[in-house]
Write a protein that holds these residues in place. Structure first.
Motif, PDB file in Angstrom:
ATOM      1  N   GLN B  26     -23.971 -17.836 -14.869  1.00 31.12           N
ATOM      2  CA  GLN B  26     -23.104 -18.190 -13.740  1.00 31.12           C
ATOM      3  C   GLN B  26     -22.088 -19.250 -14.166  1.00 31.12           C
ATOM      4  O   GLN B  26     -20.899 -19.165 -13.844  1.00 31.12           O
ATOM      5  CB  GLN B  26     -23.983 -18.721 -12.605  1.00 31.12           C
ATOM      6  CG  GLN B  26     -23.252 -18.948 -11.295  1.00 31.12           C
ATOM      7  CD  GLN B  26     -24.148 -19.590 -10.239  1.00 31.12           C
ATOM      8  OE1 GLN B  26     -25.246 -20.040 -10.545  1.00 31.12           O
ATOM      9  NE2 GLN B  26     -23.678 -19.615  -9.007  1.00 31.12           N
ATOM     10  N   LYS B  35     -13.766 -14.907 -10.105  1.00 30.07           N
ATOM     11  CA  LYS B  35     -14.287 -14.952  -8.737  1.00 30.07           C
ATOM     12  C   LYS B  35     -15.663 -14.292  -8.758  1.00 30.07           C
ATOM     13  O   LYS B  35     -15.772 -13.120  -9.145  1.00 30.07           O
ATOM     14  CB  LYS B  35     -13.322 -14.166  -7.837  1.00 30.07           C
ATOM     15  CG  LYS B  35     -13.592 -14.290  -6.357  1.00 30.07           C
ATOM     16  CD  LYS B  35     -12.417 -13.687  -5.580  1.00 30.07           C
ATOM     17  CE  LYS B  35     -12.897 -12.742  -4.500  1.00 30.07           C
ATOM     18  NZ  LYS B  35     -11.776 -11.919  -3.972  1.00 30.07           N
ATOM     19  N   SER B  37     -19.848 -13.905  -6.950  1.00 32.03           N
ATOM     20  CA  SER B  37     -20.720 -14.078  -5.797  1.00 32.03           C
ATOM     21  C   SER B  37     -22.134 -13.674  -6.206  1.00 32.03           C
ATOM     22  O   SER B  37     -22.379 -12.522  -6.551  1.00 32.03           O
ATOM     23  CB  SER B  37     -20.218 -13.208  -4.640  1.00 32.03           C
ATOM     24  OG  SER B  37     -21.129 -13.257  -3.568  1.00 32.03           O
ATOM     25  N   HIS B  39     -26.010 -12.740  -5.803  1.00 37.89           N
ATOM     26  CA  HIS B  39     -26.950 -12.207  -4.817  1.00 37.89           C
ATOM     27  C   HIS B  39     -28.332 -12.177  -5.436  1.00 37.89           C
ATOM     28  O   HIS B  39     -28.528 -12.691  -6.550  1.00 37.89           O
ATOM     29  CB  HIS B  39     -26.489 -10.830  -4.298  1.00 37.89           C
ATOM     30  CG  HIS B  39     -26.368  -9.770  -5.347  1.00 37.89           C
ATOM     31  ND1 HIS B  39     -27.449  -9.073  -5.824  1.00 37.89           N
ATOM     32  CD2 HIS B  39     -25.306  -9.290  -6.023  1.00 37.89           C
ATOM     33  CE1 HIS B  39     -27.038  -8.202  -6.741  1.00 37.89           C
ATOM     34  NE2 HIS B  39     -25.726  -8.317  -6.883  1.00 37.89           N
ATOM     35  N   THR B  43     -24.970 -10.577  -9.961  1.00 39.23           N
ATOM     36  CA  THR B  43     -23.782 -11.347  -9.611  1.00 39.23           C
ATOM     37  C   THR B  43     -22.574 -10.421  -9.523  1.00 39.23           C
ATOM     38  O   THR B  43     -22.275  -9.693 -10.464  1.00 39.23           O
ATOM     39  CB  THR B  43     -23.499 -12.422 -10.700  1.00 39.23           C
ATOM     40  OG1 THR B  43     -24.650 -13.245 -10.852  1.00 39.23           O
ATOM     41  CG2 THR B  43     -22.311 -13.287 -10.322  1.00 39.23           C
ATOM     42  N   ASN B  44     -21.912 -10.429  -8.389  1.00 38.95           N
ATOM     43  CA  ASN B  44     -20.650  -9.693  -8.246  1.00 38.95           C
ATOM     44  C   ASN B  44     -19.534 -10.487  -8.926  1.00 38.95           C
ATOM     45  O   ASN B  44     -19.452 -11.704  -8.760  1.00 38.95           O
ATOM     46  CB  ASN B  44     -20.272  -9.521  -6.770  1.00 38.95           C
ATOM     47  CG  ASN B  44     -21.191  -8.603  -5.977  1.00 38.95           C
ATOM     48  OD1 ASN B  44     -21.097  -8.548  -4.758  1.00 38.95           O
ATOM     49  ND2 ASN B  44     -22.090  -7.885  -6.627  1.00 38.95           N
ATOM     50  N   GLU B  88     -14.138  -8.525  -0.810  1.00 39.52           N
ATOM     51  CA  GLU B  88     -14.124  -8.669   0.655  1.00 39.52           C
ATOM     52  C   GLU B  88     -13.666  -7.365   1.314  1.00 39.52           C
ATOM     53  O   GLU B  88     -14.177  -6.977   2.361  1.00 39.52           O
ATOM     54  CB  GLU B  88     -13.175  -9.797   1.087  1.00 39.52           C
ATOM     55  CG  GLU B  88     -13.639 -11.189   0.730  1.00 39.52           C
ATOM     56  CD  GLU B  88     -13.380 -11.512  -0.737  1.00 39.52           C
ATOM     57  OE1 GLU B  88     -12.558 -10.814  -1.377  1.00 39.52           O
ATOM     58  OE2 GLU B  88     -14.019 -12.455  -1.255  1.00 39.52           O
TER      59      GLU B  88
ATOM     60  N   HIS C  39     -23.993  -6.615  -0.400  1.00 41.66           N
ATOM     61  CA  HIS C  39     -23.006  -7.296  -1.242  1.00 41.66           C
ATOM     62  C   HIS C  39     -21.955  -6.276  -1.666  1.00 41.66           C
ATOM     63  O   HIS C  39     -21.970  -5.137  -1.185  1.00 41.66           O
ATOM     64  CB  HIS C  39     -23.679  -7.999  -2.425  1.00 41.66           C
ATOM     65  CG  HIS C  39     -24.446  -7.106  -3.348  1.00 41.66           C
ATOM     66  ND1 HIS C  39     -23.836  -6.365  -4.314  1.00 41.66           N
ATOM     67  CD2 HIS C  39     -25.766  -6.828  -3.442  1.00 41.66           C
ATOM     68  CE1 HIS C  39     -24.760  -5.677  -4.976  1.00 41.66           C
ATOM     69  NE2 HIS C  39     -25.947  -5.933  -4.465  1.00 41.66           N
TER      70      HIS C  39
END
Lengths: 102, 102, 102, 102
Positions: B26, B35, B37, B39, B43-44, B88, C39
């Motif tokens: 990370q 960018k 995210s 979870h 990781t996205n 998003e 996600h």
């Protein structure tokens, strides 16, 4: 660093059959001089990290260029620094363990 | 080419807990300015193809350097050339479809 | 046995957009009473092994029934017998390790 | 519903070598009467949906019983309702497309 990779490319928006795009990808990998082995749900690849991922990137470019607007790809990547291991070594190792089972 | 990636690194030979290595990864991804995210199973990551895969390579180097002799990694990679789509956008698209269901 | 699963369903032969089918799957998982978290590249699911896989099977039935002739699915499955661990535990564990990094 | 699955089990907390556990899993799948094919990063399985997933569950039980406290598993699952397709069909389809490429 040597890696063993399993690559599965799935083009979307091209209908239900995807084998043409898998064949294109196989061609790219062979042109890159990589050692590969096709199975029923992907392709095993053995080579140097950068060489493998450069070829995978070219697969994506080639598949998009051939008309696929979208691709979802699954990659499994094995790396180890304790010792060298080929695809054949991995299969032989499982076979040896299999013979030892009761 | 923009991509959305899901990365799951699993170091082997370091015992049953792997969170330290996920945290290292990370950190590498954030240092790369990507960018991301996190979870519960990966990781996205959103970014340019080469930038994302350069960072993933550095994750592997960092995790090996931190003591993991072997790593198995799963990567899902989404690319599309029909339109730009962010993480998003993907979530919003599912949510919109969800509201339309009976 | 409790499991944490990451599920990614990709219908083929339905065009380039798949969000309607992901929404259907999300609905099935919620109807099953499972704890889920969406996600950008899949859905985390927490629950009992059989309950989770019964719901995943229903996702496939529902997606085929909604018109998808073919589905390719990626599932990551984590099971452990040394201790119970929730999705929140996993995220908290990485966050704690992250704070310890130099 | 017939499915083609690719299964990759990775036990954690048992050291760097995992081949013994892969062999155990192979044994379970064969005992279940499933058609399987081992490759360097997993095992292809062909069979009825429920039969395949019952066997996969038994793999997890057997691997935990053999001493692995934690397992992370990756499953790719292909299902289609437009026509029957075997593992050999998939390979033959790619080979045919490959011959048509320039």
């Amino acid at each position: 660093m040597k890696v063993i990779v399993d690559l599965c490319v799935v083009p979307l928006g091209v209908g239900v059959s995807v084998s043409r795009y898998v064949a294109l990808c196989q061609q790219v990998l062979e042109e890159a001089g990589l050692k590969i082995s096709l199975h029923a749900y992907g392709t095993n690849i053995e080579g140097e990290y950068d060489q493998v991922f450069t070829a995978i990137r070219r697969c994506h470019e080639r598949i998009h260029a051939a008309g696929a607007p979208r691709i979802t790809t699954t990659i499994k990547l094995g790396s180890r620094i304790d010792r060298e291991q080929t695809m054949e070594d991995k299969l032989a190792s499982v076979a040896a363990q299999r013979r030892n089972l009761p």
